[in-house]
Design an enzyme around this catalytic site. Structure first.
Site, mmCIF file in Angstrom:
data_model
loop_
_atom_site.group_PDB
_atom_site.id
_atom_site.type_symbol
_atom_site.label_atom_id
_atom_site.label_comp_id
_atom_site.label_asym_id
_atom_site.label_seq_id
_atom_site.Cartn_x
_atom_site.Cartn_y
_atom_site.Cartn_z
ATOM 1 N N ASP A 160 44.138 37.845 30.929
ATOM 2 C CA ASP A 160 43.250 37.838 29.776
ATOM 3 C C ASP A 160 43.496 36.619 28.898
ATOM 4 O OD1 ASP A 160 42.820 40.277 27.048
ATOM 5 O OD2 ASP A 160 41.664 38.533 27.672
ATOM 6 N N GLY A 204 41.314 32.544 28.410
ATOM 7 C CA GLY A 204 41.115 31.207 28.954
ATOM 8 C C GLY A 204 40.738 31.186 30.422
ATOM 9 N N ASP A 211 38.090 44.260 22.839
ATOM 10 C CA ASP A 211 39.280 43.740 22.135
ATOM 11 C C ASP A 211 39.344 44.262 20.704
ATOM 12 O OD1 ASP A 211 38.783 40.750 23.904
ATOM 13 O OD2 ASP A 211 40.598 41.975 24.014
ATOM 14 N N GLY A 261 35.750 36.104 28.407
ATOM 15 C CA GLY A 261 34.876 36.265 27.245
ATOM 16 C C GLY A 261 33.923 35.091 27.142
ATOM 17 N N GLY A 270 39.272 34.624 20.965
ATOM 18 C CA GLY A 270 38.631 34.193 22.212
ATOM 19 C C GLY A 270 38.527 32.674 22.205
ATOM 20 N N GLY A 271 38.119 32.122 23.344
ATOM 21 C CA GLY A 271 37.848 30.688 23.433
ATOM 22 C C GLY A 271 39.071 29.783 23.448
ATOM 23 N N MET A 314 41.327 44.459 17.285
ATOM 24 C CA MET A 314 42.364 43.682 16.584
ATOM 25 C C MET A 314 42.486 44.179 15.138
ATOM 26 S SD MET A 314 41.206 39.912 17.827
ATOM 27 C CE MET A 314 41.081 39.500 19.579
ATOM 28 N N MET A 322 45.080 45.533 20.345
ATOM 29 C CA MET A 322 46.002 44.564 19.756
ATOM 30 C C MET A 322 46.263 45.026 18.321
ATOM 31 S SD MET A 322 44.258 41.196 21.379
ATOM 32 C CE MET A 322 42.732 42.100 21.681
ATOM 33 N N HIS A 355 41.429 47.153 24.887
ATOM 34 C CA HIS A 355 42.660 46.373 24.711
ATOM 35 C C HIS A 355 43.069 46.461 23.253
ATOM 36 C CE1 HIS A 355 44.550 42.055 24.865
ATOM 37 N NE2 HIS A 355 45.457 42.998 24.683
ATOM 38 N N HIS A 358 35.464 44.789 28.673
ATOM 39 C CA HIS A 358 36.754 44.608 27.991
ATOM 40 C C HIS A 358 36.503 44.579 26.492
ATOM 41 C CE1 HIS A 358 40.977 43.295 27.834
ATOM 42 N NE2 HIS A 358 40.612 42.465 26.890
ATOM 43 N N SER A 376 34.766 40.235 28.223
ATOM 44 C CA SER A 376 35.241 40.626 26.887
ATOM 45 C C SER A 376 34.119 40.480 25.865
ATOM 46 C CB SER A 376 36.415 39.739 26.460
ATOM 47 O OG SER A 376 36.595 39.848 25.062
ATOM 48 N N MET A 385 48.762 38.445 29.200
ATOM 49 C CA MET A 385 48.035 37.551 28.293
ATOM 50 C C MET A 385 48.303 36.111 28.709
ATOM 51 S SD MET A 385 46.359 39.525 26.423
ATOM 52 C CE MET A 385 45.640 38.275 25.381
HETATM 53 C C1 DX5 Z 1 42.332 37.575 23.021
HETATM 54 C C2 DX5 Z 1 41.611 38.693 23.773
HETATM 55 C C3 DX5 Z 1 40.881 38.171 24.981
HETATM 56 C C4 DX5 Z 1 39.797 37.157 24.643
HETATM 57 C C5 DX5 Z 1 39.296 36.505 25.914
HETATM 58 O O1 DX5 Z 1 43.259 38.148 22.131
HETATM 59 O O2 DX5 Z 1 42.508 39.675 24.204
HETATM 60 O O3 DX5 Z 1 40.302 39.272 25.690
HETATM 61 O O4 DX5 Z 1 38.720 37.811 23.997
HETATM 62 O O5 DX5 Z 1 38.385 35.509 25.543
HETATM 63 P P1 DX5 Z 1 38.286 34.169 26.403
HETATM 64 O O6 DX5 Z 1 37.932 34.605 27.809
HETATM 65 O O7 DX5 Z 1 37.187 33.396 25.743
HETATM 66 O O8 DX5 Z 1 39.621 33.508 26.341
HETATM 67 ZN ZN ZN Z 2 41.687 41.249 25.547
#
Ligand code: DX5
Ligand code: ZN
Length: 218
Positions: A174, A176, A34, A196, A143-144, A36, A67, A65, A32, A7, A136
């Site tokens: 997707d 953690g 993201d 990510g 992320g993180g 948002m 969102m 993706h 990937h 990601s 999810m």
């Molecule tokens: C969260 C995103 C994920 C996120 C993953 O809303 O959809 O793709 O970036 O990041 P990590 O792998 O750090 O959880």
């Molecule tokens: Zn994502």
């Protein structure tokens, strides 16, 4: 086939081109992306201009993706920006069926995502219109975050729902995902891994480490 989808939300955007090369050279097949909107999720990330600018930089599959609220409004623009696969959220669409149909009509692969608290059974009626289901394992938006307990059971449930259908559908997870939990996620029936922060701390090394584990089972 097990697939890694790093990601880029976690990437170093001042070195994005180089990092895209590093993940590709070390075996990632998807990127990937993201998107948002600050409405469906509390944060804003990036959109079509970033996708358009990185499209020539890699032949990896652009796994977009969305969102965002009512994604049907922007599907054509995301296709024109370079998306190969568009995943929408069950919780964000007035009409899920029409939105998935539109992705297919645009000649793209279609994905349907559910948030951690959404009942996995809601995806069943849409399977004929899906190439991928995205589970999810964190609340979308950042992320993180930490992998939510119960996600493995939900992954198994989704894999069963898919396997009881006549369709070949990928199951993506997707949020953690780390080198420490990826094996049990694969064992639960997931075959597309989004990561990510676990990748972009050191894209080349971590992509190679993830691919070693994914290839153990390919
Ligand atoms: C969260 C995103 C994920 C996120 C993953 O809303 O959809 O793709 O970036 O990041 P990590 O792998 O750090 O959880
Ligand atoms: Zn994502």
């Amino acid at each position: 086939m097990n697939i890694l989808a790093p990601s880029i939300l976690a990437a170093d955007f001042k070195n994005l081109g180089k990092q895209l090369e590093e993940i590709k050279e070390n075996g990632a097949a998807y990127v990937h992306i993201d998107v948002m909107d600050g409405m469906f999720v509390p944060s804003i990330s990036f959109g079509m201009p970033v996708i358009k600018s990185i499209r020539p930089a890699t032949d990896c599959v652009f796994d977009v993706h969305l969102m965002i609220e009512e994604p049907i409004r922007y599907l054509k623009e995301f296709k024109e920006s370079g998306a190969d696969l568009i995943t929408i959220h069950y919780e964000a669409c007035e009409n899920v069926e029409a939105t998935l149909k539109e992705i297919r009509d645009l000649g793209l692969k279609s994905g349907l995502s559910i948030k951690p608290k959404t009942d996995p059974n809601v995806v069943e009626e849409y399977l004929p219109l899906c190439d991928m289901i995205l589970l999810m394992s964190v609340e979308p938006g950042f992320g993180g975050q930490k992998f939510i307990d119960g996600s493995l059971e939900r992954a198994k449930e989704l894999r069963n729902i898919i396997n009881q259908s006549p369709y070949e559908i990928d199951l993506e997870i997707d949020g953690g995902i780390t080198l420490e939990n990826v094996r049990e996620v694969l064992d639960a029936g997931v075959n597309v891994i989004v990561a990510g922060s676990a990748v972009f701390k050191d894209p080349a090394v971590n992509t190679a480490k993830f691919m070693e584990i994914l290839n153990e089972r390919n």
